[in-house]
Enzyme design. Structure first.
Site, PDB file in Angstrom:
ATOM      1  N   PHE A 182      41.890  39.887  42.572  1.00 12.38           N
ATOM      2  CA  PHE A 182      41.339  41.002  43.223  1.00 12.38           C
ATOM      3  C   PHE A 182      39.520  40.485  43.538  1.00 12.38           C
ATOM      4  CE2 PHE A 182      41.170  40.595  38.538  1.00 12.38           C
ATOM      5  CZ  PHE A 182      39.315  41.370  37.989  1.00 12.38           C
ATOM      6  N   CYS A 183      39.103  40.973  43.685  1.00 13.22           N
ATOM      7  CA  CYS A 183      37.598  41.213  43.995  1.00 13.22           C
ATOM      8  C   CYS A 183      36.894  42.191  44.568  1.00 13.22           C
ATOM      9  CB  CYS A 183      37.455  40.236  45.523  1.00 13.22           C
ATOM     10  SG  CYS A 183      38.174  39.903  47.141  1.00 13.22           S
ATOM     11  N   THR A 184      35.542  42.274  44.863  1.00 14.27           N
ATOM     12  CA  THR A 184      34.875  43.703  44.958  1.00 14.27           C
ATOM     13  C   THR A 184      35.455  44.665  46.503  1.00 14.27           C
ATOM     14  OG1 THR A 184      32.823  42.360  44.432  1.00 14.27           O
ATOM     15  CG2 THR A 184      33.011  44.217  45.403  1.00 14.27           C
ATOM     16  N   ILE A 211      37.920  45.765  43.907  1.00 13.21           N
ATOM     17  CA  ILE A 211      37.284  46.831  43.717  1.00 13.21           C
ATOM     18  C   ILE A 211      37.094  48.517  43.207  1.00 13.21           C
ATOM     19  CG2 ILE A 211      36.258  46.986  40.852  1.00 13.21           C
ATOM     20  CD1 ILE A 211      36.425  43.981  41.278  1.00 13.21           C
TER      21      ILE A 211
END
Length: 309
Positions: A182-184, A211
């Site tokens: 996952f990332c921003t 996120i």
């Protein structure tokens, strides 16, 4: 006397799309003119592999921009996350040409055709709670420092360029497991999954919308997110419901700071924080103190802080 209407919140759009853009250079000037003509500010990146960026403006202007971009051949179906800000979180509009829209430094990676399996926010908790799943935060360590998912691995990277080397060094730990990343906003983890799959791993997943989409759609009482999410604008961080968070930037080193870090004796607004205090000299701090004084004077006169503050 008729009271004036309250100011409208600023619409913020974080967007990206992996797509082959052979003539991406030709998009730069028209796109910049389109944004500037509508009071939109922020940054958009263009490369052969697609578009990426975060912009802000009125709700109507942002809607026009999204329609404008999606009309470009190959860019329909943008991944877009919307949020709001009390004030304009950017100082200017920039459209830049890049080799990659998110820099990994590895050739022959095509996320448009080889990314891992999307996982909707509603299904993310179930995936990352499985004992055979390894959850990897593909962001940089300063982002991870103020918030991440429960049980996630932090590769402790200073830039996304370091991620491939981390994967190579930890391949044995990934073998035989589901790999969830996952990332921003979804772009880094989408490219990261394409890279990991190129190494021969099959059970590779990533959080659709990142996120930001998770915090928007998953209720706080059901969430496995801990802390706040760093964002690359003057809001600094957001929390559940994409409300503006409590983190602040150290204006000396640009590291996000939690409330407890701002209580440290090594913190002085605009001058130092626990992350940079020991790496800076007294002379440095004198310069930062003078800069901070100028910022405070400008604020007292009702002006916005200088862009470099």
């Amino acid at each position: 006397m008729t009271p004036s209407a309250p100011p409208q919140p600023v619409r913020v759009a974080a967007l990206y799309r992996f797509a082959r853009l052979d003539a991406f250079e030709a998009l730069r000037a028209p796109l910049a003119a389109f944004c500037c003509g509508r009071g939109i500010k922020g940054t958009l990146l263009l490369a052969h592999e697609g578009i990426n960026g975060t912009v802000a403006g009125s709700e109507a202007a942002i809607a026009e921009l999204i329609d404008h971009i999606e009309a470009v051949d190959g860019l329909a179906g943008l991944e877009v996350k919307y949020s709001e800000a009390v004030e304009m979180p950017f100082h200017r509009m920039k459209v830049r040409l890049k080799r990659e829209i998110v820099t990994m430094g590895v050739g022959d990676i095509d996320p448009a055709t080889s990314a891992g399996t999307y996982v909707a926010p509603a299904d993310w908790n179930a995936l990352i709670s499985q004992p055979d799943t390894i959850v990897i935060d593909t962001r940089n360590t300063y982002e991870v420092s103020i918030g991440t998912f429960k049980g996630a691995v932090d590769p402790a990277t200073a830039s996304f360029r370091e991620f491939p080397a981390w994967v190579e060094a930890h391949r044995a730990e990934l073998e035989g497991r589901k790999v969830a990343m996952f990332c921003t906003g979804g772009i880094r983890c989408e490219k990261a999954t394409a890279y990991v799959r190129s190494l021969g791993f099959e059970d590779v997943f990533h959080l659709k919308g990142g996120i930001l989409r998770y915090l928007e759609e998953v209720a706080a009482e059901e969430s496995l997110w801990q802390g706040e999410c760093f964002v690359f604008d003057e809001r600094v961080s957001v929390s559940h419901g994409l409300a503006e968070g409590d983190a602040e930037l150290c204006r000396a080193c640009r590291h996000p700071l939690t409330e407890s870090e701002r209580s440290s004796p090594k913190f002085a607004a605009g001058i130092s924080c626990p992350h940079c205090f020991d790496a800076r000299s007294d002379e440095d701090r004198k310069r930062y103190a003078e800069r901070q004084r100028q910022v405070e004077l400008a604020q007292a006169r009702g002006k916005r802080p200088h862009i470099g503050s």
